[in-house]
Enzyme design. Sequence first.
Site, PDB file in Angstrom:
ATOM      1  CD1 TRP A  79      37.348  48.191  43.399  1.00  0.00           C
ATOM      2  CD2 TRP A  79      39.151  46.998  44.287  1.00  0.00           C
ATOM      3  NE1 TRP A  79      37.385  46.973  42.890  1.00  0.00           N
ATOM      4  CE2 TRP A  79      38.446  46.350  43.256  1.00  0.00           C
ATOM      5  CE3 TRP A  79      40.175  46.624  44.874  1.00  0.00           C
ATOM      6  CZ2 TRP A  79      39.181  44.913  43.159  1.00  0.00           C
ATOM      7  CZ3 TRP A  79      40.764  45.264  44.701  1.00  0.00           C
ATOM      8  CH2 TRP A  79      39.782  44.313  43.904  1.00  0.00           C
ATOM      9  CG  ASP A  80      39.112  49.802  39.158  1.00  0.00           C
ATOM     10  OD1 ASP A  80      38.114  49.381  40.157  1.00  0.00           O
ATOM     11  OD2 ASP A  80      38.580  49.470  38.116  1.00  0.00           O
ATOM     12  CD  GLU A 132      31.588  43.815  41.361  1.00  0.00           C
ATOM     13  OE1 GLU A 132      31.167  43.792  40.280  1.00  0.00           O
ATOM     14  OE2 GLU A 132      31.960  44.919  41.951  1.00  0.00           O
ATOM     15  CE  LYS A 171      32.346  41.190  37.661  1.00  0.00           C
ATOM     16  NZ  LYS A 171      31.908  42.571  38.086  1.00  0.00           N
ATOM     17  CD  GLN A 172      38.038  41.533  40.788  1.00  0.00           C
ATOM     18  OE1 GLN A 172      37.367  42.267  40.194  1.00  0.00           O
ATOM     19  NE2 GLN A 172      39.267  41.854  40.834  1.00  0.00           N
TER      20      GLN A 172
HETATM   21  C1  BGC Z   1      34.684  44.985  38.862  1.00  0.00           C
HETATM   22  C2  BGC Z   1      34.983  45.858  40.196  1.00  0.00           C
HETATM   23  C3  BGC Z   1      35.580  47.145  39.541  1.00  0.00           C
HETATM   24  C4  BGC Z   1      34.665  47.847  38.419  1.00  0.00           C
HETATM   25  C5  BGC Z   1      35.338  49.036  37.797  1.00  0.00           C
HETATM   26  C6  BGC Z   1      33.662  45.776  38.150  1.00  0.00           C
HETATM   27  O1  BGC Z   1      33.217  44.796  37.117  1.00  0.00           O
HETATM   28  O2  BGC Z   1      34.094  43.908  39.488  1.00  0.00           O
HETATM   29  O3  BGC Z   1      35.931  45.258  40.925  1.00  0.00           O
HETATM   30  O4  BGC Z   1      35.932  48.081  40.525  1.00  0.00           O
HETATM   31  O5  BGC Z   1      34.342  46.817  37.615  1.00  0.00           O
HETATM   32  O6  BGC Z   1      36.210  48.524  36.894  1.00  0.00           O
END
Ligand code: BGC
Length: 771
Positions: A355-356, A486, A599-600
Amino acid sequence: MKNYIKADEWNIIEEGFDPHLNKISESLFSIGNGRMGQRANFEESYSGETLQGNYVAGVYYPDKTRVGWWKNGYPEYFAKVLNATNWIGIHIQIGEEILDLNTCKVTEFKRILNMKEGTLSRSFSAELKSGKILKVEAIRFCSIADDEVGALHYRLSAINFDAAVQLTSFLDGDVKNQDSNYDEKFWDQVSQQQEGNTDYLVLRTKKTEFEVCTVSSTSILNNGAAQELKQVSKEKYLGQTATVNLTQGGHIDLYKIVANLSSENYDKEQLLNEAKLRIDMASAKGFSQLWKEQVEAWAKKWEEGDIIIEGDVAAQQAIRFNIFQLNQTYTGKDARLNIGPKGFTGEKYGGSTYWDTEAYCIPFYLSVAPEEVAKNLLVYRYKHLDKAIENAAKLGFKDGAALYPMVTMNGEECHNEWEITFEEIHRNGAIAFAIFNYIRYTGDESYLAQYGLEVLIGIARFWKQRVNWSADKNKFVMLGVTGPNEYENNINNNWYTNKLAAWCLKYTITAAAKVKEQAPEQYLEIIQKTGLREAQEFQDWTSVAEQMYYPFDEKTGVFLQQDGFLDKEQILVKDLPAAERPLNQKWSWDRILRSCFIKQADVLQGMYFFEEEYDLETLRKNFNFYESRTVHESSLSPCVHSILAAKLNDEEKAYEFYLRTARLDLDDYNNDTEDGLHITSMAGTWMSVVEGFAGMRVRNGQLVFHPFLPKNWNAFSFSIGFRGVQLKVSITADQISIRNNSDQELQVLVFNQAYPVPHGEKVISYKGALA
Ligand code: BGC
């Protein structure tokens, strides 16, 4: 955190050789051109710590899933971008001694990534055990002008000896992925061929049967005199060798021109012939001409999307590094390709699409590349719509509901972390938001009729089926999800996911009305194709959107991350001992899941997407609450904080978060750069400057700015394209000036006041506007 990269405006520079830093540098100094890329491995043999990496876009292997306890519905495989033929190899031997930086004494080592020209160079002196001292100067690049071509020049000089030096320039396809689940090799040899000094190696991937022909043409000169080469070969390996009598003070030049062609772009039967044509063309141009074209092509990229920061060299270097790596990863020429979170710089994340792309990369490419580049990224998902519908059906959804994969190469889900694969359904919302964002920026509403609406319908159907009515709450709820945070799985009513879902449902109805009005015939076709039952489905979608449940805390005025978030012990990041971070390396998973650390911050991500719906006071409350609980252990996190802090006029915080994202890899902030670079978060860095410091948005088809100048800078400027107009926006402490290179007049808003920007330079004073 490391601090060994020398500050420079256009170059990434490493001086002195430290083998412990080698894998980090291999990532940092990576080169690529959107079609292929490689880590900064050494040309000569190296027995020290290294992660070999050569990658060809779109060529992957479905590595069979390896999990402890199989769950029904797991994807069969985890797709992996493959470590492909190593085309830079040069073996150097003098008598019994091999040039290997791990076994000789290395001095004057210098590695430079020249971002202006797109080249990687390296120089050093090496003293062999026998006391012979060699000097090496090497330069190479992946051509961005011709993205199937790469070239290198390797010069070796004898400092204190006369000796016969044996050089073997080779292609080595006998390579592995370090992350191979079953320690398998993924390539079989199809054919090999040698014609004079040119080697052709054709390999095929197991299972997926992609074929890649790597062809290399070598020439070796001793003090300018061409040497005769002898062919060498073995399974998956071809080389050209010469033994050259080198005299003290003299030098040997080795030139290698390479082409890498994949069956993604040519019929397999034609691959070899096409490779011949391509290598003949590239060899005819020669190293210098290819280099010249590389410099010109990069000049154009910088013209379209450079950011200039005055008064802070480290910041200047960092932002260019981010832009450079993004441009090396994706050029938008091919709608089948996408942006892996590590690009061509490592194996982690398998080179797949996350989704990035939609949430972070689209804004960057919208502004710094021609319109079709961002469009191609959207079309990529359109082409995977059928697979997304199949994917949803596998999970029990029906009637054309589409669930896009969290991680994919070809539209199929290929990740096997349960909570990520199945529960991070928010990715569906980001894909819809990207369509909205693209149209908002470009004004290209025809995209909806052409591609967008079908995708939106599939996504809307998914959300409608994914919620359920809660008699208790008298609302629609969404259970068992994972948000972008996450560090908390299988939660109920993730505010961000609920918000996105409701927004998608409403936006799809608006989009449908637009298509119906603007392209009625195409609308009918879409109705037929999707079987859309307008009246019923629109009514259902509206009802879900209007009666969605959002967890909210009256006392603090904060949208809650999820149900029950306040039951957690509320500790703040500032009270976490530094020794316990990063949590994902220091704490058990159980402890992370129970803690309130994020985490975010996905509530803030939602407020960023839908900022017009919230007043500053609401934003401030949520920002303060979540900022103090967020550990930013996702590289995607700090940029959103930077942009929102800027919006809240908290300039210091905006700058602090910018620094965390801008030099994340250059300073190895999270201690993981050796795995590869955080390519997708680099787009977030760009957003921090343009959307954060410059406060740029598109509203009602117009560019809007709310700029401020970070204290440490004298000025900054950036180049963007907007609706066919190329602009350079420069910001000082009290002025914003916009240079319009086209004849088309533009209207912009600066602190809510409208200004016409005709051809030429428009200077707008903004001092006092903040007051
Ligand atoms: C993040 C995800 C992201 C993935 C790839 C993970 O650490 O939590 O949101 O899509 O990394 O960048």
